[in-house]
Motif scaffolding. Sequence first.
Motif, PDB file in Angstrom:
ATOM      1  N   LYS A  55      38.726  75.886  33.995  1.00 64.81           N
ATOM      2  CA  LYS A  55      38.194  76.232  32.680  1.00 64.81           C
ATOM      3  C   LYS A  55      39.242  77.016  31.891  1.00 64.81           C
ATOM      4  CE  LYS A  55      35.753  79.997  35.027  1.00 64.81           C
ATOM      5  NZ  LYS A  55      34.426  80.473  35.438  1.00 64.81           N
ATOM      6  N   PRO A  56      39.127  77.042  30.566  1.00 56.38           N
ATOM      7  CA  PRO A  56      40.124  77.717  29.734  1.00 56.38           C
ATOM      8  C   PRO A  56      40.361  79.166  30.154  1.00 56.38           C
ATOM      9  CG  PRO A  56      38.644  76.429  28.365  1.00 56.38           C
ATOM     10  CD  PRO A  56      38.083  76.385  29.761  1.00 56.38           C
ATOM     11  N   GLY A  57      41.641  79.531  30.208  1.00 59.66           N
ATOM     12  CA  GLY A  57      42.010  80.897  30.564  1.00 59.66           C
ATOM     13  C   GLY A  57      42.162  81.126  32.056  1.00 59.66           C
ATOM     14  N   TRP A  58      41.836  80.099  32.867  1.00 55.10           N
ATOM     15  CA  TRP A  58      41.931  80.214  34.321  1.00 55.10           C
ATOM     16  C   TRP A  58      43.047  79.313  34.843  1.00 55.10           C
ATOM     17  CZ3 TRP A  58      38.445  82.574  38.089  1.00 55.10           C
ATOM     18  CH2 TRP A  58      37.528  83.448  37.485  1.00 55.10           C
ATOM     19  N   LYS A  59      43.431  79.526  36.105  1.00 53.39           N
ATOM     20  CA  LYS A  59      44.414  78.692  36.778  1.00 53.39           C
ATOM     21  C   LYS A  59      43.783  78.078  38.031  1.00 53.39           C
ATOM     22  CE  LYS A  59      46.683  82.384  36.196  1.00 53.39           C
ATOM     23  NZ  LYS A  59      47.573  83.560  36.284  1.00 53.39           N
ATOM     24  N   MET A  60      44.254  76.908  38.389  1.00 52.20           N
ATOM     25  CA  MET A  60      43.770  76.214  39.580  1.00 52.20           C
ATOM     26  C   MET A  60      44.843  76.241  40.655  1.00 52.20           C
ATOM     27  SD  MET A  60      41.240  74.233  40.863  1.00 52.20           S
ATOM     28  CE  MET A  60      40.402  73.373  39.523  1.00 52.20           C
ATOM     29  N   CYS A  61      44.491  76.772  41.824  1.00 53.77           N
ATOM     30  CA  CYS A  61      45.402  76.746  42.966  1.00 53.77           C
ATOM     31  C   CYS A  61      44.868  75.745  43.979  1.00 53.77           C
ATOM     32  CB  CYS A  61      45.524  78.129  43.611  1.00 53.77           C
ATOM     33  SG  CYS A  61      46.621  78.146  45.063  1.00 53.77           S
ATOM     34  N   ASN A  62      45.424  74.544  43.965  1.00 51.99           N
ATOM     35  CA  ASN A  62      45.052  73.535  44.953  1.00 51.99           C
ATOM     36  C   ASN A  62      45.800  73.804  46.248  1.00 51.99           C
ATOM     37  OD1 ASN A  62      44.718  71.919  42.173  1.00 51.99           O
ATOM     38  ND2 ASN A  62      43.344  71.067  43.708  1.00 51.99           N
ATOM     39  N   VAL A  63      45.081  73.769  47.354  1.00 57.50           N
ATOM     40  CA  VAL A  63      45.660  74.078  48.666  1.00 57.50           C
ATOM     41  C   VAL A  63      45.460  72.880  49.589  1.00 57.50           C
ATOM     42  CG1 VAL A  63      45.712  75.695  50.590  1.00 57.50           C
ATOM     43  CG2 VAL A  63      44.996  76.485  48.316  1.00 57.50           C
ATOM     44  N   GLY A  64      46.537  72.422  50.199  1.00 54.74           N
ATOM     45  CA  GLY A  64      46.455  71.298  51.123  1.00 54.74           C
ATOM     46  C   GLY A  64      46.996  71.674  52.489  1.00 54.74           C
ATOM     47  N   PHE A  65      46.486  71.015  53.521  1.00 54.69           N
ATOM     48  CA  PHE A  65      46.978  71.277  54.874  1.00 54.69           C
ATOM     49  C   PHE A  65      47.011  69.984  55.675  1.00 54.69           C
ATOM     50  CE2 PHE A  65      42.502  71.074  55.754  1.00 54.69           C
ATOM     51  CZ  PHE A  65      42.403  70.665  57.086  1.00 54.69           C
ATOM     52  N   THR A  66      47.902  69.925  56.657  1.00 51.37           N
ATOM     53  CA  THR A  66      47.961  68.837  57.622  1.00 51.37           C
ATOM     54  C   THR A  66      48.177  69.439  59.001  1.00 51.37           C
ATOM     55  OG1 THR A  66      50.346  68.559  57.255  1.00 51.37           O
ATOM     56  CG2 THR A  66      48.871  67.130  55.996  1.00 51.37           C
ATOM     57  N   PHE A  67      47.869  68.670  60.033  1.00 53.36           N
ATOM     58  CA  PHE A  67      47.969  69.171  61.404  1.00 53.36           C
ATOM     59  C   PHE A  67      48.496  68.089  62.323  1.00 53.36           C
ATOM     60  CE2 PHE A  67      45.622  69.684  65.546  1.00 53.36           C
ATOM     61  CZ  PHE A  67      46.409  70.713  66.036  1.00 53.36           C
ATOM     62  N   ASP A  68      49.474  68.438  63.148  1.00 50.22           N
ATOM     63  CA  ASP A  68      50.020  67.544  64.168  1.00 50.22           C
ATOM     64  C   ASP A  68      49.692  68.136  65.529  1.00 50.22           C
ATOM     65  OD1 ASP A  68      51.636  66.207  66.064  1.00 50.22           O
ATOM     66  OD2 ASP A  68      53.116  65.694  64.518  1.00 50.22           O
ATOM     67  N   GLY A  69      48.689  67.567  66.199  1.00 51.50           N
ATOM     68  CA  GLY A  69      48.246  68.088  67.483  1.00 51.50           C
ATOM     69  C   GLY A  69      49.267  67.940  68.588  1.00 51.50           C
ATOM     70  N   ASN A  70      50.111  66.924  68.511  1.00 52.43           N
ATOM     71  CA  ASN A  70      51.123  66.718  69.553  1.00 52.43           C
ATOM     72  C   ASN A  70      52.224  67.777  69.481  1.00 52.43           C
ATOM     73  OD1 ASN A  70      49.898  64.355  70.603  1.00 52.43           O
ATOM     74  ND2 ASN A  70      50.820  63.140  68.962  1.00 52.43           N
ATOM     75  N   LYS A  71      52.649  68.096  68.286  1.00 50.38           N
ATOM     76  CA  LYS A  71      53.711  69.084  68.105  1.00 50.38           C
ATOM     77  C   LYS A  71      53.177  70.498  67.923  1.00 50.38           C
ATOM     78  CE  LYS A  71      56.830  65.732  65.949  1.00 50.38           C
ATOM     79  NZ  LYS A  71      57.596  65.386  64.714  1.00 50.38           N
ATOM     80  N   LYS A  72      51.853  70.621  67.777  1.00 47.62           N
ATOM     81  CA  LYS A  72      51.216  71.937  67.576  1.00 47.62           C
ATOM     82  C   LYS A  72      51.759  72.640  66.332  1.00 47.62           C
ATOM     83  CE  LYS A  72      48.974  71.460  71.435  1.00 47.62           C
ATOM     84  NZ  LYS A  72      47.540  71.090  71.427  1.00 47.62           N
ATOM     85  N   ILE A  73      51.900  71.867  65.267  1.00 51.43           N
ATOM     86  CA  ILE A  73      52.345  72.461  64.015  1.00 51.43           C
ATOM     87  C   ILE A  73      51.383  72.085  62.889  1.00 51.43           C
ATOM     88  CG2 ILE A  73      54.788  72.455  64.660  1.00 51.43           C
ATOM     89  CD1 ILE A  73      55.143  70.012  62.836  1.00 51.43           C
ATOM     90  N   ALA A  74      51.372  72.907  61.859  1.00 53.11           N
ATOM     91  CA  ALA A  74      50.578  72.627  60.666  1.00 53.11           C
ATOM     92  C   ALA A  74      51.482  72.719  59.457  1.00 53.11           C
ATOM     93  CB  ALA A  74      49.429  73.616  60.534  1.00 53.11           C
ATOM     94  N   GLY A  75      51.150  71.957  58.439  1.00 53.03           N
ATOM     95  CA  GLY A  75      51.875  72.028  57.178  1.00 53.03           C
ATOM     96  C   GLY A  75      50.947  72.543  56.102  1.00 53.03           C
ATOM     97  N   GLY A  76      51.459  73.414  55.253  1.00 52.65           N
ATOM     98  CA  GLY A  76      50.667  73.943  54.166  1.00 52.65           C
ATOM     99  C   GLY A  76      51.366  73.755  52.842  1.00 52.65           C
ATOM    100  N   GLY A  77      50.589  73.509  51.806  1.00 54.98           N
ATOM    101  CA  GLY A  77      51.150  73.392  50.469  1.00 54.98           C
ATOM    102  C   GLY A  77      50.143  73.880  49.449  1.00 54.98           C
ATOM    103  N   TRP A  78      50.608  74.597  48.444  1.00 50.65           N
ATOM    104  CA  TRP A  78      49.719  74.951  47.340  1.00 50.65           C
ATOM    105  C   TRP A  78      50.431  74.732  46.017  1.00 50.65           C
ATOM    106  CZ3 TRP A  78      51.785  78.724  44.314  1.00 50.65           C
ATOM    107  CH2 TRP A  78      52.497  79.781  44.896  1.00 50.65           C
ATOM    108  N   VAL A  79      49.626  74.427  45.012  1.00 42.56           N
ATOM    109  CA  VAL A  79      50.136  74.154  43.668  1.00 42.56           C
ATOM    110  C   VAL A  79      49.281  74.924  42.675  1.00 42.56           C
ATOM    111  CG1 VAL A  79      50.638  72.402  41.935  1.00 42.56           C
ATOM    112  CG2 VAL A  79      50.842  71.831  44.362  1.00 42.56           C
ATOM    113  N   LEU A  80      49.914  75.732  41.839  1.00 48.58           N
ATOM    114  CA  LEU A  80      49.204  76.537  40.846  1.00 48.58           C
ATOM    115  C   LEU A  80      49.425  75.932  39.464  1.00 48.58           C
ATOM    116  CD1 LEU A  80      47.539  79.214  40.531  1.00 48.58           C
ATOM    117  CD2 LEU A  80      49.713  80.316  39.944  1.00 48.58           C
ATOM    118  N   ARG A  81      48.307  75.505  38.826  1.00 50.43           N
ATOM    119  CA  ARG A  81      48.390  74.836  37.525  1.00 50.43           C
ATOM    120  C   ARG A  81      47.455  75.468  36.495  1.00 50.43           C
ATOM    121  NH1 ARG A  81      48.241  68.380  38.941  1.00 50.43           N
ATOM    122  NH2 ARG A  81      47.193  69.048  40.841  1.00 50.43           N
ATOM    123  N   ILE A  82      47.813  75.302  35.240  1.00 50.15           N
ATOM    124  CA  ILE A  82      46.946  75.736  34.153  1.00 50.15           C
ATOM    125  C   ILE A  82      46.134  74.530  33.673  1.00 50.15           C
ATOM    126  CG2 ILE A  82      48.434  77.635  33.453  1.00 50.15           C
ATOM    127  CD1 ILE A  82      49.540  75.900  31.228  1.00 50.15           C
TER     128      ILE A  82
END
Length: 212
Positions: A55-82
Motif C-alpha cells: 500500500k502507498p507509503g509502505w515497502k514490501m520485503c519478499n523473502v525466499g528460501f530453498t533447502f538442499d537436504g543432501n548438502k544440509k544447506i539453505a539459501g535465503g534471498g530477500w528483495v525490498l521494493r516500493i
Amino acid sequence: MSWRCSNKSAEEDEVSAKAVRDAEEWFVAQSIEKEWKELDKIIPPVPERRWFPPKPGWKMCNVGFTFDGNKKIAGGGWVLRIERGVVLLHSRRSFAGIKTKDEARFEVLLWAAESMKSHRQTKVIMAGEFSELFGAVQRPEAWPSFLFQGTEIRRELSGVEEFELSVVNRSANRGAFFIAQSVTNLGLANSYVAAGHPPWLFEFFVNESRLL
C-alpha cells in the motif's frame, strides 16, 4: 630473503576476483533464463500480475528460501521494493548445517527480519511462504509448536517501526526465490547486500514492474 607485495599485484588479484564473480553471475542468468523457458512450456501465461505492490507509503520485503537436504544447506534471498516495483535493496545468504526444511524456513525468515531491523527500515510488509511462522508471530497461543520460532522472529521485528506480515504463494515471490535458489542450485555461497536488483535478474524485475 625478503618478499615485497606491490599494489599492482593486489589490483590484479581484485580484477581476477571480479572476473570470477561476473562469470558466476552470468551462469546464474543463463540458468534462470532456461528455467523460465521450461516453465513457459508447462504453464500457460496468465494476464494478471504476479507480484502485488504494498500500500502507498509502505515497502514490501519478499523473502525466499530453498533447502538442499543432501548438502544440509539453505539459501535465503530477500528483495525490498516500493509500491512502483522499484527495488531498493536485495540480499543473498547461504546457511550451512541445516537439517530440515522447517529449520531452513525459520533461519531465513529470522535473518530477513534482522536485516530489516539493522537497515532501519520502517513500514515494511514481510511477505513469503511462511504461513506457520507468521501465524506463530501474530497468534502464538494458536501455534504452540512454533512458540520458540515465533518469539525469536517477533523479537527481531520489534525493532522495525510498523510492520505487517503477508503470506504469498511462489508466483508472487519469484524474485526472492530465484535469489535463494542460486545458493542451493548453483553453489553461489557468497553472502551480500546490495542496492537495486541483481543485474542478472534485470529483465525479470523490469517486466514485473511493467505489469503494475
